[in-house]
Enzyme design. Structure first.
Site, PDB file in Angstrom:
ATOM      1  N   SER A 186       0.262 -12.733   7.049  1.00  0.00           N
ATOM      2  CA  SER A 186       0.958 -12.591   5.759  1.00  0.00           C
ATOM      3  C   SER A 186       0.975 -13.899   4.975  1.00  0.00           C
ATOM      4  CB  SER A 186       2.394 -12.116   6.001  1.00  0.00           C
ATOM      5  OG  SER A 186       3.167 -12.253   4.830  1.00  0.00           O
ATOM      6  N   LYS A 200      -6.023  -4.241  -0.076  1.00  0.00           N
ATOM      7  CA  LYS A 200      -5.030  -3.484   0.705  1.00  0.00           C
ATOM      8  C   LYS A 200      -4.000  -2.842  -0.216  1.00  0.00           C
ATOM      9  CE  LYS A 200      -1.501  -4.067   4.355  1.00  0.00           C
ATOM     10  NZ  LYS A 200      -0.202  -4.162   3.698  1.00  0.00           N
ATOM     11  N   HIS A 256       2.151   0.347   2.248  1.00  0.00           N
ATOM     12  CA  HIS A 256       2.981  -0.818   2.564  1.00  0.00           C
ATOM     13  C   HIS A 256       4.136  -0.424   3.502  1.00  0.00           C
ATOM     14  CE1 HIS A 256       3.369  -5.035   0.802  1.00  0.00           C
ATOM     15  NE2 HIS A 256       4.377  -4.988   1.646  1.00  0.00           N
TER      16      HIS A 256
END
Ligand SMILES: Cc1cc2nc3c(=O)[nH]c(=O)nc-3n(C[C@H](O)[C@H](O)[C@H](O)COP(=O)(O)O)c2cc1C
Length: 341
Positions: A110, A213, A237
Site C-alpha cells: 500500500s 486496480k 476495494h
C-alpha cells in the site's frame, strides 16, 4: 479437549485477531461503506457458483504455480494492498512481506507505507508491486515513484476507485482517525485524475508495468486497456468505497469478456477458500488478491499468522484442483463452474 491445530480455515484466525486490536481499529479493518451490502456481496457472490468436478485425469498432485506479469507465483493468490499494517501488529508490512516471500507469492504494498517503502522492499526476496495513490502534490508523487523504482518494485498498481473515500459509518461512529507516524506522510489524494494520467505515471516509472486496480465495468476495462494498462484488478476495494457496487466476482465475467486476453485480469473481494480461488480462475482471473484474511493472520500471530493464512489458501486450492481434475492452472476454465441452484 481438542488436540487438532488451532487454525484449520482462514476464518479460524478471526477470534485471535479481534482480541489483538482495539475495537475502532477492528471496525476500520472489517468495515465497509454504507449499509455494507457490497461488503456482504463479495462473500455471497461465491455462493452463486458451484464446481463441476472431473475425475480420472491424473490430477492427484496438481501444479498450483503460475506467473503474472513475469512474477512467478507458487499459487495464484497474492496479498492485497492494505493500509496501516502496524496497527495490526508491530512488525506490520515487514512481517507480511516476509510471509508472502516465504510462501512464494506476490505482495502488493500500500501507498500508505510511503515513509518506509525501502524497508518493505528489502524485507524479502519475493516479488512486490507498489500500490499507487496519486497525491494532489504531483512533485510528491514523482519523488515517491522515483524511490519505488530504485527500491526494486516490479510493477505499479494504480488504485483508481478512490477519488474520495467511501462513507465508512463505523469509522465515523468510533471517531477513528488515521494514525500519524506509522506510514504515509500526510498527503491529499488527487480527485481530478483521468485516464490520461496513466501515461504520466508510466513516464515516471520507466520500464515498470502499470496495473489498474478497482475496475468494475466492461466500459472502464476497455478504457484501461486503451490507455495502456498492463493488467487489471477487478475490485470494489473490499466493499469500502461505493456501497451497491457489484461484487468483484460478479463484475469479473464482463471485464474478462471485454479484455478478451489482451492483458491479464486479476480479481479480489471475499476470497476465503481455495474453492473461491478456483472459481475466480474458472471465470477468467489470472490470480486473486486477498485482503482481510491476511489482516487476521497478521493481527493474530504476526509473520507466522500471515504465513499460516497463505498456507491454508495454498493447500485448499491444491485440494480443489485435485478434486476437480486440474493438473495445472492453465487447465482451469469456464467448464469447471456452473450457476448454483
Ligand atoms: C483495512 C483495509 C485497508 C485497505 N487499504 C487499501 C489501500 O491502501 N490501497 C488499496 O488499493 N486497497 C486497499 N484496500 C483494499 C484491498 O486491496 C482489497 O481490494 C480488498 O481488501 C479485497 O477484499 P477482501 O478484504 O475481502 O479480501 C484495503 C482493504 C482493507 C480491508
Amino acid at each position: 479437549m481438542s488436540e487438532g491445530p488451532r487454525y484449520v480455515t482462514v476464518e479460524d484466525y478471526l477470534p485471535a485477531a479481534r482480541a489483538a486490536v482495539p475495537s475502532d481499529v477492528w471496525d476500520y479493518y472489517e468495515g465497509g461503506a454504507g449499509d455494507e451490502w457490497t461488503l456482504a456481496e463479495n462473500r455471497r457472490a461465491f455462493d452463486r457458483w458451484m464446481l463441476r468436478p472431473r475425475f480420472l485425469r491424473g490430477a492427484g498432485s496438481p501444479d498450483t504455480s503460475t506467473a503474472v506479469l513475469g512474477a512467478s507465483l507458487r499459487f495464484p493468490v497474492a496479498v492485497a494492498p492494505w493500509a496501516y499494517q502496524r496497527l495490526a501488529h508491530p512488525d506490520g508490512e515487514l512481517a507480511t512481506a516476509r510471509a508472502a516471500g516465504a510462501a512464494g507469492t506476490l505482495m502488493v504494498v500500500s501507498s500508505t507505507t510511503e515513509s518506509f517503502l525501502e524497508e518493505v522492499a528489502a524485507a524479502s526476496e519475493g516479488p512486490k508491486w507498489w500500490q499507487l495513490y496519486v497525491a494532489q502534490d504531483r512533485g510528491f508523487t514523482e519523488a515517491m515513484l522515483e524511490r519505488v523504482v530504485s527500491a526494486g518494485f516490479s510493477a505499479i498498481c494504480w488504485t483508481v476507485d478512490f477519488p474520495v473515500s467511501g462513507l465508512r459509518h463505523r469509522d465515523t461512529r468510533s471517531g477513528f482517525v488515521m494514525p500519524i507516524g506509522i506510514g504515509a506522510s500526510d498527503y491529499l489524494f488527487d480527485a481530478s485524475l483521468t485516464w490520461d494520467d496513466l501515461g504520466w505515471i508510466r513516464d515516471r516509472a520507466p520500464g515498470l508495468p502499470v496495473v489498474v486496480k478497482g475496475i468494475l465495468t466492461a466500459e472502464d476495462a476497455e478504457l484501461a486497456v486503451q490507455a495502456g494498462a498492463d493488467a487489471i484488478v477487478v475490485s470494489n476495494h473490499g466493499g469500502r468505497q461505493l456501497d451497491r457496487s457489484p461484487a468483484g466476482l460478479d463484475a469479473l465475467p464482463e471485464v474478462v469478456a471485454q479484455v478478451s486476453g489482451r492483458v491479464p485480469v486479476l480479481a479480489d473481494g471475499g476470497v476465503r477458500r481455495g474453492t473461491h480461488v478456483l472459481t475466480a480462475l474458472a471465470l477468467g482471473a489470472s490470480a486473486v488478491l486477498v485482503g482481510r484474511p491476511t489482516i487476521w493472520g497478521l493481527a493474530a500471530e504476526g509473520e507466522r499468522g500471515v504465513a499460516g493464512v497463505l498456507e491454508i489458501l495454498r493447500s485448499e486450492f491444491e485440494n480443489a484442483m485435485a478434486l476437480t481434475g486440474c493438473r495445472s492452472v492453465d487447465e482451469i476454465g469456464p467448464a469447471l463452474v456452473a450457476p448454483a441452484p
